[in-house]
Design a protein around this motif. Structure first.
Motif, PDB file in Angstrom:
ATOM      1  N   ASP A 230       0.823  -1.204   0.000  1.00 13.26           N
ATOM      2  CA  ASP A 230       0.000   0.000   0.000  1.00 13.26           C
ATOM      3  C   ASP A 230       0.860   1.258   0.000  1.00 13.26           C
ATOM      4  OD1 ASP A 230       1.043  -0.131   2.481  1.00 13.26           O
ATOM      5  OD2 ASP A 230      -0.874  -0.187   3.565  1.00 13.26           O
ATOM      6  N   ALA A 231       2.043   1.155  -0.594  1.00 17.16           N
ATOM      7  CA  ALA A 231       2.924   2.321  -0.679  1.00 17.16           C
ATOM      8  C   ALA A 231       3.218   2.605  -2.150  1.00 17.16           C
ATOM      9  CB  ALA A 231       4.219   2.029   0.086  1.00 17.16           C
ATOM     10  N   ASP A 232       4.149   3.537  -2.406  1.00 21.55           N
ATOM     11  CA  ASP A 232       4.505   3.812  -3.797  1.00 21.55           C
ATOM     12  C   ASP A 232       5.218   2.604  -4.398  1.00 21.55           C
ATOM     13  OD1 ASP A 232       3.418   6.296  -3.712  1.00 21.55           O
ATOM     14  OD2 ASP A 232       5.286   7.288  -3.131  1.00 21.55           O
ATOM     15  N   PRO A 233       5.035   2.375  -5.688  1.00 18.13           N
ATOM     16  CA  PRO A 233       5.688   1.216  -6.323  1.00 18.13           C
ATOM     17  C   PRO A 233       7.153   1.521  -6.649  1.00 18.13           C
ATOM     18  CG  PRO A 233       4.323   2.356  -7.929  1.00 18.13           C
ATOM     19  CD  PRO A 233       4.137   3.089  -6.631  1.00 18.13           C
ATOM     20  N   VAL A 234       8.012   1.350  -5.673  1.00 15.25           N
ATOM     21  CA  VAL A 234       9.433   1.641  -5.872  1.00 15.25           C
ATOM     22  C   VAL A 234      10.189   0.365  -6.257  1.00 15.25           C
ATOM     23  CG1 VAL A 234       9.471   3.602  -4.270  1.00 15.25           C
ATOM     24  CG2 VAL A 234       9.882   1.278  -3.414  1.00 15.25           C
ATOM     25  N   VAL A 235      11.349   0.556  -6.866  1.00 10.31           N
ATOM     26  CA  VAL A 235      12.229  -0.562  -7.201  1.00 10.31           C
ATOM     27  C   VAL A 235      13.057  -0.912  -5.968  1.00 10.31           C
ATOM     28  CG1 VAL A 235      14.166  -1.300  -8.627  1.00 10.31           C
ATOM     29  CG2 VAL A 235      12.373   0.158  -9.608  1.00 10.31           C
ATOM     30  N   THR A 236      13.131  -2.199  -5.621  1.00 11.15           N
ATOM     31  CA  THR A 236      13.924  -2.612  -4.471  1.00 11.15           C
ATOM     32  C   THR A 236      15.141  -3.432  -4.919  1.00 11.15           C
ATOM     33  OG1 THR A 236      12.723  -4.691  -4.167  1.00 11.15           O
ATOM     34  CG2 THR A 236      11.843  -2.735  -3.034  1.00 11.15           C
ATOM     35  N   LEU A 237      16.192  -3.375  -4.138  1.00 13.90           N
ATOM     36  CA  LEU A 237      17.375  -4.168  -4.479  1.00 13.90           C
ATOM     37  C   LEU A 237      17.050  -5.655  -4.437  1.00 13.90           C
ATOM     38  CD1 LEU A 237      20.322  -2.311  -2.697  1.00 13.90           C
ATOM     39  CD2 LEU A 237      19.424  -2.035  -5.007  1.00 13.90           C
ATOM     40  N   GLY A 238      16.219  -6.052  -3.487  1.00 17.31           N
ATOM     41  CA  GLY A 238      15.857  -7.470  -3.392  1.00 17.31           C
ATOM     42  C   GLY A 238      15.102  -7.926  -4.635  1.00 17.31           C
ATOM     43  N   GLY A 239      14.198  -7.083  -5.125  1.00 22.43           N
ATOM     44  CA  GLY A 239      13.445  -7.426  -6.328  1.00 22.43           C
ATOM     45  C   GLY A 239      14.367  -7.571  -7.524  1.00 22.43           C
ATOM     46  N   VAL A 240      15.271  -6.609  -7.699  1.00 22.89           N
ATOM     47  CA  VAL A 240      16.201  -6.662  -8.824  1.00 22.89           C
ATOM     48  C   VAL A 240      17.078  -7.918  -8.718  1.00 22.89           C
ATOM     49  CG1 VAL A 240      18.195  -5.519  -9.881  1.00 22.89           C
ATOM     50  CG2 VAL A 240      16.220  -4.167  -9.155  1.00 22.89           C
ATOM     51  N   ALA A 241      17.549  -8.212  -7.511  1.00 20.50           N
ATOM     52  CA  ALA A 241      18.430  -9.376  -7.323  1.00 20.50           C
ATOM     53  C   ALA A 241      17.705 -10.667  -7.694  1.00 20.50           C
ATOM     54  CB  ALA A 241      18.913  -9.428  -5.868  1.00 20.50           C
ATOM     55  N   ARG A 242      16.446 -10.802  -7.275  1.00 23.85           N
ATOM     56  CA  ARG A 242      15.703 -12.036  -7.585  1.00 23.85           C
ATOM     57  C   ARG A 242      15.495 -12.190  -9.094  1.00 23.85           C
ATOM     58  NH1 ARG A 242      12.771 -10.405  -3.272  1.00 23.85           N
ATOM     59  NH2 ARG A 242      10.904  -9.896  -4.467  1.00 23.85           N
ATOM     60  N   LEU A 243      15.152 -11.079  -9.758  1.00 22.52           N
ATOM     61  CA  LEU A 243      14.936 -11.147 -11.203  1.00 22.52           C
ATOM     62  C   LEU A 243      16.225 -11.519 -11.932  1.00 22.52           C
ATOM     63  CD1 LEU A 243      12.672  -7.991 -11.761  1.00 22.52           C
ATOM     64  CD2 LEU A 243      11.973 -10.385 -11.847  1.00 22.52           C
ATOM     65  N   LEU A 244      17.329 -10.866 -11.536  1.00 23.88           N
ATOM     66  CA  LEU A 244      18.599 -11.137 -12.212  1.00 23.88           C
ATOM     67  C   LEU A 244      19.059 -12.572 -11.973  1.00 23.88           C
ATOM     68  CD1 LEU A 244      20.696  -7.883 -11.669  1.00 23.88           C
ATOM     69  CD2 LEU A 244      19.708  -8.766 -13.799  1.00 23.88           C
ATOM     70  N   GLU A 245      18.919 -13.016 -10.744  1.00 27.55           N
ATOM     71  CA  GLU A 245      19.375 -14.364 -10.416  1.00 27.55           C
ATOM     72  C   GLU A 245      18.603 -15.395 -11.230  1.00 27.55           C
ATOM     73  OE1 GLU A 245      19.415 -14.981  -6.198  1.00 27.55           O
ATOM     74  OE2 GLU A 245      19.376 -17.149  -6.471  1.00 27.55           O
TER      75      GLU A 245
ATOM     76  N   ARG B  24      19.418 -15.178 -15.105  1.00 30.00           N
ATOM     77  CA  ARG B  24      20.758 -15.674 -15.472  1.00 30.00           C
ATOM     78  C   ARG B  24      20.846 -17.188 -15.324  1.00 30.00           C
ATOM     79  NH1 ARG B  24      24.003 -13.275 -11.550  1.00 30.00           N
ATOM     80  NH2 ARG B  24      25.933 -13.830 -12.603  1.00 30.00           N
ATOM     81  N   LEU B  25      20.077 -17.762 -14.404  1.00 33.27           N
ATOM     82  CA  LEU B  25      20.045 -19.222 -14.309  1.00 33.27           C
ATOM     83  C   LEU B  25      19.325 -19.825 -15.512  1.00 33.27           C
ATOM     84  CD1 LEU B  25      19.308 -19.792 -10.508  1.00 33.27           C
ATOM     85  CD2 LEU B  25      21.369 -20.469 -11.756  1.00 33.27           C
ATOM     86  N   LEU B  26      18.211 -19.202 -15.887  1.00 37.18           N
ATOM     87  CA  LEU B  26      17.393 -19.747 -16.974  1.00 37.18           C
ATOM     88  C   LEU B  26      18.056 -19.543 -18.335  1.00 37.18           C
ATOM     89  CD1 LEU B  26      14.585 -21.078 -17.056  1.00 37.18           C
ATOM     90  CD2 LEU B  26      13.583 -18.807 -17.390  1.00 37.18           C
ATOM     91  N   VAL B  27      18.598 -18.354 -18.548  1.00 34.87           N
ATOM     92  CA  VAL B  27      19.224 -17.993 -19.840  1.00 34.87           C
ATOM     93  C   VAL B  27      20.629 -17.468 -19.528  1.00 34.87           C
ATOM     94  CG1 VAL B  27      18.999 -16.578 -21.927  1.00 34.87           C
ATOM     95  CG2 VAL B  27      16.938 -17.360 -20.737  1.00 34.87           C
TER      96      VAL B  27
END
Ligand code: GLY
Length: 359
Positions: free
Chosen positions: A236-251, A254-257
């Motif tokens: 219920d806050a502003d939709p900000v980018v988080t380091l944890g979110g970026v890390a999960r997406l990158l990880e 990179r595993l898949l492709v």
């Protein structure tokens, strides 16, 4: 009809463009056209990979809208990426998710073959050697939503930034995850973080699936762009980018492709998806106002459903036609707050449905 459309995301603009083509007078109002969820969206046109056990109405809508996309994209002069989607499972548990999805699709008549990891890599060599298995969805494609929004904006003549509250017969509210009162409770923001990168070795097709239990997709563009998404978080806050979110997406990506290791970073952003209590869109009369139509709550499916939404909204305005599964008053009806006899779908929208004085 004189129609005011609030919201110049892909839904508001597709409704506005359809209404203009049908000869109505349309004004679009948005202080930041195309800057909401449409800006973040990857543009998957993939009803089969989005379907979950409780969402068979969504599959019905998604398959219907997917049929419209080829001519819709051609009419807008926007290319579709028509190489299908691969539903991928990285480890054994992830493959079980793919198997469940394939079994569900089978129950609704969509037949999909399961491939082992090696067979999947033969058709998509960018995939990891550690991949357990996958399923090819040959009819599920993608499109660049930013290109679609730009094409729609040029057709509807842009959006005003000062609300014109002048005389109009109908207002269409397509303001995404933020609805005005008294309807704000009908949508909730579900944050999605999404990355963009560029590579000289992109996957041929959308790869969608699970990596160690995390859902993930990698959507290629024709120019070497890749879109990697997306996190999903009720908040219920502003939709900000988080380091944890970026890390999960990158990880996961990179595993898949694995070749994405060499991709160059382009952008990361976060937006709220407009979720509804039952995760189905809101298309039809706003509760309590017969001169206001909601075109909202498209949750994870706004791009896929845009051409269908445009038709449904325009048909509703012209004829009163309504899909009961999408009626924005369904929650009030279920709670006994609305008399079902009053939910008559008027055959003529102009005369009986949208008079301001019958609100
Ligand atoms: N439709 C993909 C997403 O919402 O992340």
């Amino acid at each position: 009809m004189r129609v005011l459309v609030l919201g110049a995301g892909i839904i508001g603009l597709s409704c506005a463009e359809e209404l203009l083509r049908r000869g109505h007078q349309v004004s679009v109002v948005d202080p930041a056209p195309g800057a909401g969820a449409s800006y973040a969206a990857a543009g998957m046109l993939s009803p089969s990979s989005e379907v979950w056990h409780t969402d068979l109405d969504l599959l019905r809508l998604g398959l219907a809208s997917l049929q419209l996309w080829p001519s819709y994209a051609a009419g807008l002069g926007v290319p579709m990426h028509r190489t299908g989607t691969l539903l991928a499972g990285f480890d054994g548990g992830d493959l079980q998710q793919v198997q469940r999805q394939v079994a569900l699709l089978d129950t609704v008549g969509v037949s999909v073959d399961l491939l082992g990891g090696a067979a999947a890599r033969r058709i998509e060599p960018t995939l990891s050697h550690r991949l357990t298995g996958a399923a090819l969805l040959p009819d599920d494609h993608s499109v660049d939503p930013r290109a679609v929004v730009a094409a729609l904006l040029s057709r509807v003549g842009g959006a005003q930034d000062v609300p014109d509250v002048g005389d109009h017969d109908v207002t269409v509210i397509a303001t995404g995850a933020r609805l005005p009162e008294p309807w704000s409770h009908l949508v909730r923001g579900v944050r999605g973080e999404i990355l963009r990168a560029h590579t000289d070795d992109p996957p041929t097709r959308t790869i969608r699936g699970w990596v160690h239990g995390e859902p993930l997709y990698v959507v290629p563009r024709a120019d070497g762009g890749v879109v990697i998404g997306a996190t999903s978080e009720e908040h219920d806050a502003d939709p900000v980018v988080t380091l944890g979110g970026v890390a999960r997406l990158l990880e996961g990506a990179r595993l898949l492709v694995p070749g994405l290791d060499r991709a160059t970073f382009v952008e990361v952003c976060a937006r709220d998806r407009p979720g509804t209590p039952d995760n189905l869109p809101l298309v039809g009369p706003a509760p309590g106002r017969s001169d206001v139509v909601l075109a909202a709550g498209f949750f994870r499916h706004g791009v896929l459903l845009a051409p269908l939404a445009a038709r449904l909204v325009a048909d509703h305005i012209e004829t009163g036609h309504l899909d009961p599964a999408l009626d924005p008053r369904r929650f009030d009806l279920a709670a006994g707050r609305v008399d079902a006899d009053r939910l008559v779908h008027a055959p003529s929208g102009r005369d009986s449905t949208y008079r301001k004085d019958n609100a």
